[in-house]
Design an enzyme around this catalytic site. Structure first.
Site, PDB file in Angstrom:
ATOM      1  N   SER A   1      -8.020   3.659  -3.002  1.00  0.00           N
ATOM      2  CA  SER A   1      -7.974   2.582  -1.998  1.00  0.00           C
ATOM      3  C   SER A   1      -8.698   2.899  -0.694  1.00  0.00           C
ATOM      4  O   SER A   1      -9.104   1.984   0.001  1.00  0.00           O
ATOM      5  CB  SER A   1      -6.528   2.191  -1.697  1.00  0.00           C
ATOM      6  OG  SER A   1      -5.877   3.204  -0.976  1.00  0.00           O
TER       7      SER A   1
ATOM      8  N   LYS B   1      -3.623   4.071   4.706  1.00  0.00           N
ATOM      9  CA  LYS B   1      -4.420   2.856   4.937  1.00  0.00           C
ATOM     10  C   LYS B   1      -4.949   2.850   6.367  1.00  0.00           C
ATOM     11  O   LYS B   1      -4.485   3.588   7.228  1.00  0.00           O
ATOM     12  CB  LYS B   1      -3.566   1.587   4.738  1.00  0.00           C
ATOM     13  CG  LYS B   1      -2.865   1.485   3.395  1.00  0.00           C
ATOM     14  CD  LYS B   1      -3.809   1.235   2.261  1.00  0.00           C
ATOM     15  CE  LYS B   1      -3.007   1.131   0.966  1.00  0.00           C
ATOM     16  NZ  LYS B   1      -3.849   1.180  -0.195  1.00  0.00           N
TER      17      LYS B   1
END
Length: 183
Positions: free
Chosen positions: A57, A100
Site C-alpha cells: 500500500s 499510511k
C-alpha cells in the site's frame, strides 16, 4: 571431638547460606529485569520504535520488508501534519498496525473517490480525526474504504527508513500529489 562438631556445624550452615545466596541473586536478577523492562517500555511508548512494514500500500515510498523508525513525540504533542507517514492501529483490527500517509486533518475537505472513479465525491474530516491513504492508490485499503481515522489510533510518525541500507534516510514526499490544502 570438638573439631568434629564444628565441622558438622559448618556443613549444616552451608546449606541455608547457599539457599540465601541463590535467592538473593535471583531477586537481584528479577529486579534488574523489571527495571530494564520499564525503561524499554517507556522508550518504546514515548520515544519511538522500529517497525517492519509489509504489504504494497505504500509503494514506492515504503516497500514490503522495509524497516522504518516511528517516533512517538509528534503524536503526543499533536504535531502530525499533512504529508506525514504514520503508523496507526487498524480501525478494523486493533491487533494490526497500518502505515499510511496523512492526506487531510480535521476540517479539511478530502476526495473520497478512488483513482479510477469517474465521479468524484468529497467529505470533510471531522474533529479529532485524520484522513489516511496509501501512496499506492490502486492497491491500498485506507480512509477511502473505512473513512476518517480517530487521531487516538495514531501510534507514531515515520521519520526514517533504516532498511534496506541503500534506501537509508528521510522519506520522500507523496508520489501521487494527493495532499489536501487547508480551506
Amino acid at each position: 571431638m570438638e573439631h568434629l562438631t564444628n565441622q558438622r556445624l559448618n556443613t549444616y550452615l552451608k546449606g541455608p547460606d547457599m539457599f540465601r545466596c541463590a535467592v538473593g541473586k535471583t531477586l537481584g536478577f528479577v529486579g534488574f529485569t523489571i527495571q530494564y523492562g520499564c525503561i524499554a517500555h517507556c522508550a518504546f511508548e514515548y520515544i519511538g520504535e522500529l517497525v517492519a512494514c509489509s504489504g504494497p500500500s505504500m509503494e514506492p515510498t515504503i516497500t514490503n520488508h522495509d524497516v522504518v523508525f516511528s517516533e512517538r513525540l509528534s503524536r503526543h504533542f499533536y504535531r502530525i501534519e499533512k504529508g506525514d507517514i504514520v503508523v496507526a492501529k487498524s480501525p478494523f483490527d486493533p491487533m494490526m498496525n497500518i502505515c499510511k500517509r496523512v492526506i487531510g486533518l480535521e476540517g479539511d475537505k478530502v476526495c473520497t473517490s478512488g483513482p479510477l472513479d469517474v465521479f468524484k465525491t468529497h467529505t470533510y474530516v471531522p474533529k479529532g480525526h485524520v484522513w489516511l491513504e496509501g501512496d499506492n492508490l490502486r492497491n491500498s485499503t485506507d480512509s477511502r474504504s473505512y473513512g476518517p481515522v480517530p487521531y487516538a489510533l495514531i501510534r507514531g510518525r515515520v521519520c526514517l527508513k533504516l532498511w534496506p541500507p541503500h534506501d537509508f534516510g528521510a522519506l520522500n514526499k507523496s508520489p501521487n500529489g494527493r495532499i489536501i490544502r487547508s480551506n
